[in-house]
Design an enzyme around this catalytic site. Sequence first.
Site, mmCIF file in Angstrom:
data_model
loop_
_atom_site.group_PDB
_atom_site.id
_atom_site.type_symbol
_atom_site.label_atom_id
_atom_site.label_comp_id
_atom_site.label_asym_id
_atom_site.label_seq_id
_atom_site.Cartn_x
_atom_site.Cartn_y
_atom_site.Cartn_z
ATOM 1 N N HIS A 164 -0.643 4.672 0.087
ATOM 2 C CA HIS A 164 0.587 4.520 0.272
ATOM 3 C C HIS A 164 0.268 4.769 2.549
ATOM 4 O O HIS A 164 -0.829 5.735 2.869
ATOM 5 C CB HIS A 164 0.824 6.028 0.076
ATOM 6 C CG HIS A 164 2.048 6.168 0.990
ATOM 7 N ND1 HIS A 164 3.743 5.287 0.998
ATOM 8 C CD2 HIS A 164 2.706 6.917 2.038
ATOM 9 C CE1 HIS A 164 4.895 5.733 1.362
ATOM 10 N NE2 HIS A 164 4.563 6.423 2.439
ATOM 11 N N SER A 211 8.308 3.144 4.026
ATOM 12 C CA SER A 211 8.340 4.466 3.771
ATOM 13 C C SER A 211 9.717 5.127 3.721
ATOM 14 O O SER A 211 10.811 4.379 3.517
ATOM 15 C CB SER A 211 7.005 5.227 4.105
ATOM 16 O OG SER A 211 6.546 6.753 3.781
ATOM 17 N N ASP A 227 -0.562 4.051 -4.247
ATOM 18 C CA ASP A 227 0.838 4.800 -4.135
ATOM 19 C C ASP A 227 1.626 5.532 -5.133
ATOM 20 O O ASP A 227 2.201 4.940 -5.978
ATOM 21 C CB ASP A 227 1.569 3.465 -3.587
ATOM 22 C CG ASP A 227 2.548 4.617 -2.656
ATOM 23 O OD1 ASP A 227 2.926 5.223 -2.609
ATOM 24 O OD2 ASP A 227 3.558 3.776 -1.455
#
Length: 327
Positions: free
Chosen positions: A285, A160, A255
């Site tokens: 995600h 991320s 995501d």
Amino acid sequence: MPTPYRPTLDPDAAARVAAFGPPTPIRKRGLQAVRDSLESAPPPEDIPEMADISDTEVTGPGGPIPVRIYRPVAAADPQPVIVHLHGGGLVMGSNHSFEPMARALAAASGAAVVAVDYRLAPENPPPAQFDDALSVINWVAAEHDSLELDHDKIVICGDSAGGGVAAAVALAARGGGGPRLFAQVLLYPGVDRDMAAPSVVNNHDAPMLVHDDIVYLHELADMGAGPPHDIRRVPAYATDLTGLPQAIVVTAELDPIYDWGERYAGRLREAGVQTTLTRYPGIYHGFLMRSEATARGRLAMAETGALLRAKFANPLLAAPATQRRQG
């Protein structure tokens, strides 16, 4: 006429999302409440065992940087090493809350993992996180003998927001600001800021990361930050990706930022960088933070680890110096 394909969560992923209750944006919950919830989550019962875990500190530009070193096996020879930068939008997360992921990476890859407790925004605006990460990667390279790590097999990895920082570190290292890196592993990486990307526009209510969460995390990270087009903050703004280390890029179908990682992977390929891109369907995600919680997470962690094992066993020749340009 065939029914159009509509992405849906895997059953176990849907059950995990449902277990968190109705989605509440981070802005509404409050940053401190989200931080506290993240840090108080109990570890999984079947967390991978390690041969050794040690804590130390690295001198950084903002003070000591805590790092935790996970060694999956006791090895006679220097081990490959993954320097891992946790996710959390640059504003939350720690070596504690991301310990299950660090252990899973070590177990799957067979490499030592150096987890970095970089400074968090907004208390420490970018590029503080980049500065800390670069300090640690340089420390690993400088101290590889005493740490019993393989200087020629240093991997930068992040998930991320940490994936965005990892990509930025790879750019800086190529430009002479760090050691020659063996590979970069970018897991659903926050490498871009394009809020008009189709995946962002079409997934406003995505599980685990609604549209306002992306906006709010950017607002928090941007408080007091430097120039907005600094590639240390947004690697996608780099104009030249040639000469970067081989890459593994992982994205998730549900995501909203998967376009960011996939576009960056495409640009790496166009620049001649060996790049493996895998989009995992039916998943959200952040799914590798607790990879053991879903079948898709277990598969993705195993495949990523297997790719790294194959790369460690079959190293590529170093890129010619003429390819290692300033980003």
